[in-house]
Structures are given as structure tokens and as C-alpha cells.
Scaffold this motif. Structure first.
Motif, PDB file in Angstrom:
ATOM      1  N   THR A  12       0.811  -1.226   0.000  1.00  0.00           N
ATOM      2  CA  THR A  12       0.000   0.000   0.000  1.00  0.00           C
ATOM      3  C   THR A  12       0.841   1.271   0.000  1.00  0.00           C
ATOM      4  O   THR A  12       0.312   2.358   0.244  1.00  0.00           O
TER       5      THR A  12
ATOM      6  N   MET B 235      -4.295   1.533  -4.629  1.00  0.00           N
ATOM      7  CA  MET B 235      -3.884   2.708  -3.864  1.00  0.00           C
ATOM      8  C   MET B 235      -4.818   3.882  -4.102  1.00  0.00           C
ATOM      9  O   MET B 235      -5.185   4.606  -3.169  1.00  0.00           O
TER      10      MET B 235
ATOM     11  N   LEU C 128      -6.976   3.666  -0.462  1.00  0.00           N
ATOM     12  CA  LEU C 128      -6.352   4.529   0.537  1.00  0.00           C
ATOM     13  C   LEU C 128      -7.252   5.716   0.851  1.00  0.00           C
ATOM     14  O   LEU C 128      -7.999   6.183  -0.010  1.00  0.00           O
TER      15      LEU C 128
END
Length: 420
Positions: free
Chosen positions: A236, A271, A275
Motif C-alpha cells: 500500500t 492505492m 487509501l
């Protein structure tokens, strides 16, 4: 068992250097990087400024063409305790410490930008300055290779092999004499411990060495490490401690193989979508150096664009991340750029006032007011997840600078110059 090597001192590799900073008397000079008129943000001027930041971080005897004249020579006895000339390289952040692990990662990203966004560098007139920034580090790394098999730890040897993309001996040693470099150098554990192990450094090194040489031995090694360390499961973040996302891109560039392209696509998709973001739009990976993490991903997204992996989406996303750091929609996080840029970065030497003698950085860091010297182009750590930020010198979590903070940022800027 790790072989202990003496690179930067008989006791500590990290060079916990506590000497005073030397500064020259500063003339009231304007921004050394001229505006080009590019709108809405002058990415060409910013590329110049971001490269210029590395001059502020130089350790050793400074060259005659040093543009930041408030810096002076420093740490001229490095390595004297072990009989080697280990001067040079870069101070890591706002202090006077040289850490080889993040320095090598920063150098790799700087070199990567010069390779894959060479037109951006050329257009901005920064090719020679960019090469000089890389050479300042690689000259130092070559000094640190003091003999056969002389490096501390797998991660550091692997990362330096990636930065140099050269000596086969370095990579072979990193692979055969495995062990975490922070076990050999306990002083670094509180700063740059390799939390995720050395598998990604081995993959990263093999990928760069294959791309640099075309020797399929390195590609075979990359495949071995991919399987051994299960590196096809995207992490990540892309950072000094997490190299796998960058290795996907380098392998894709070197081979054109769909496996690497698809893994990079999955990594970036995850991502971008999984995220969290700040309310104003910065992808938020970590509260320490939040800008740095977003800039690294922005550079990776620009490289994905070069590979025609969701090119428009990745480039637009990268631009949005970089533009956030430049002041859209809040304020600039780049020292010297914009009307509301940081004026009190956590950085010892730029906190020293104009004087011809030595400056005690501990005293300087505790003074009020803006830094007496402008740390042109430095990207400060960045906001908290709620976009909050205070331009405070003591707040090193959000307002310190570092070589690796600017590394991906520089590459992303070169990509933006090339495509805008």
C-alpha cells in the motif's frame, strides 16, 4: 551471519554526525530558478527548485558552481577514523546525519526521472543539474565501497545496487550474505529500520540491473525473488522501505511483460481507490511525510502513463496530487514557491543567520521568525489527514524536509513538464 564492514566509522554506519553547520554570509538573492510562465503552475521552475534543494543537503567540500551560497563545506573528516575518504553524499533531512539506505533510494528515483522523463528535464533546462544531483550521491557510494563484499546488510547493498545499477558483485553479495542491515547497525533502528525485510530490495536491485545491462541473469534473479518473497501481492505504499511497486514499473519498462504491467495497474488501482484522502484531496498513506508518500505515488502514476496503463487517468491523478502540494486548493508546501509557502521548515543550516563564522544549529532551530536562508524547492512533510498544517519549525513531523521527500516529487515534476 552478517559480515561487519566499516564504511562510515568503526562503530556506526549511519554517521551520527554532531558537528556544527557552516554557513556563508548570505546576500539578498532572488529565486535562482527563473519562472517560465507555465500555467497554472510553473512545473519547469519547480523542477529546477526541487533539484536545487539537493544542493542544500550536500555534505563535504562544495563545488565552485554551488548555487546556494549560504551553505559551506562540512563534515570534511568523514571516514578518517577508519582510514578512508568518506566525505560527500547528502545529509538526510533537517539535521547532519547521512543515512545510506534512504539516500540510495532517493538517488534511484532521481536517476529514474532523468531516464524516463528526460524530455521534461531537457525542456526545463535542468538535465545537467539533475545529473549533478545524482553524481553527488553516486560518487559518495563509490567511496563507500571500500573493498570486496564491503557493505552493511542486504537492504542497503540491494538499494545501492539499484542506485548504481552497475557492480554485479554488490548485488551478488546482497543476495548471498542475507540479513537486515539494521541488525548490523542498531543505531539506525529508530530512524530507517527496514520494516518489511529485504526481499523487495533484492527485487528492486535485480530489476534495475537487468534494465541497465540487459543481462538475463538479473531478470532470472528478479523472478526468483518475486516468487520467494511473494512480491506479486501489491503493498500500500512506495517508499524507501517499500520498493516492490517501483520494481513492477521497472520490470514492465524493461520487458514489456503483461504480468508486470498488470501488477502495476492493480497496485495503482488499489492505492487510488482504497487509501484514504484528506478532505481537500491528498491521498493519505502515512501521517509522517504525507506529501512524500503522495509524491512517490504520483511519480509512479506518471511512469504508468508512459507505459500506457490507464494513461490519462494516472496522469490526471498524479497532477492533482502534485497540484495539492503546490497550493491547490489550500497552500503551498514547497519552500519558496507561492505567496503562502512554508517559511519555517525544520532544517538546521537554513535556520542559521547570516554570519561568517560557525553557527550552533541547536540554537538556530529554537529562534523565532522565518528561516534566515530560503531552502528553495524543499517539500515539507505535509498535512495531517484532516488537511491541518502549521508552519512551525519545531513540528518536524509535518514541517521537516528530507532527501527522499523531494525524490519522487522531482520525478513527478519532470513527467508533468514533459506532458504539459
Amino acid at each position: 551471519m552478517l559480515t561487519k564492514i566499516f564504511l562510515l566509522g568503526a562503530a556506526t554506519f549511519a554517521l551520527l554526525h554532531t558537528g556544527e553547520a557552516l554557513v556563508a554570509r548570505l546576500e539578498d538573492v532572488p529565486n535562482p530558478c527563473k519562472t517560465t510562465g507555465m500555467k497554472p503552475f510553473d512545473y519547469s521552475q519547480l523542477l529546477c527548485m526541487s533539484v536545487l534543494f539537493y544542493e542544500a543537503q550536500r555534505s563535504g567540500e562544495l563545488p565552485g558552481d554551488q548555487r546556494l551560497t549560504w551553505r559551506g563545506d562540512s563534515a570534511l573528516k568523514d571516514g578518517s577514523d577508519v582510514g578512508h575518504d568518506l566525505t560527500g553524499g547528502y545529509f538526510d533531512a533537517g539535521d547532519f546525519v547521512k543515512f545510506g539506505f534512504p539516500m540510495a533510494f532517493s538517488t534511484t528515483l532521481l536517476a529514474w526521472g532523468l531516464i524516463d522523463f528526460s524530455n521534461g528535464y531537457s525542456s526545463a533546462g535542468q538535465t545537467n543539474h539533475g545529473k549533478a544531483a545524482v553524481k553527488w550521491a553516486t560518487d559518495y557510494f563509490l567511496k563507500c565501497h571500500t573493498g570486496h563484499y564491503e557493505f552493511y546488510g542486504t537492504e542497503l547493498a540491494g538499494e545501492t545496487a539499484a542506485a548504481l545499477a552497475a557492480a554485479y558483485m554488490v548485488f551478488k553479495f546482497a543476495n548471498e550474505k542475507r540479513g537486515s542491515y539494521s541488525d548490523s547497525i542498531p543505531e539506525v533502528k529508530d530512524f530507517y529500520k527496514s520494516w518489511n525485510g529485504f526481499g523487495d530490495e533484492l527485487l528492486w536491485a535485480a530489476a534495475w540491473l537487468y534494465r541497465a545491462t540487459g543481462d538475463t541473469t538479473y531478470l532470472d534473479k528478479a523472478k526468483e525473488h518475486w516468487d520467494e518473497f511473494d512480491l506479486g501481492d501489491p503493498p500500500t505504499e512506495f517508499s524507501w522501505d517499500s520498493k516492490a511497486p517501483g520494481a513492477y514499473a521497472v520490470l514492465a519498462l524493461a520487458t514489456g511483460n503483461d504480468l508486470y504491467k498488470n501488477t502495476l495497474k492493480t497496485c495503482l488501482d488499489n492505492m487510488r481507490h482504497d487509501l484514504p484522502y484528506t478532505p481537500a484531496g491528498l491521498v493519505f498513506v502515512n501521517d509522517w511525510g504525507s506529501n512524500r508518500h503522495a509524491a512517490n505515488l504520483a511519480m509512479l502514476a506518471m511512469v504508468a502513463g508512459k507505459l500506457n496503463i490507464d494513461a490519462s487517468t494516472n496522469r490526471q491523478w498524479a497532477k492533482k496530487q502534485i497540484d495539492y502540494m503546490l497550493g491547490d486548493p489550500l497552500h503551498s508546501y514547497v519552500v519558496g514557491f507561492g505567496s503562502n509557502h512554508p517559511k519555517k521548515p525544520h532544517h538546521a543550516s537554513s535556520s542559521c543567520p547570516d554570519m561568517p563564522e560557525k553557527c550552533d544549529p541547536n540554537w538556530a532551530m529554537n529562534q523565532d521568525g522565518p528561516n534566515p536562508q530560503t531552502l528553495w524547492g524543499a517539500l515539507v512533510g505535509g498535512p495531517s489527514q484532516d488537511d491541518s498544517y502549521s508552519d512551525s519549525r519545531p513540528d518536524y513531523q509535518h514541517n521537516e524536509v528530507a532527501c527522499d521527500y523531494n525524490a519522487g516529487f522531482t520525478g513527478a515534476l519532470a513527467g508533468l513538464v514533459e506532458h504539459h
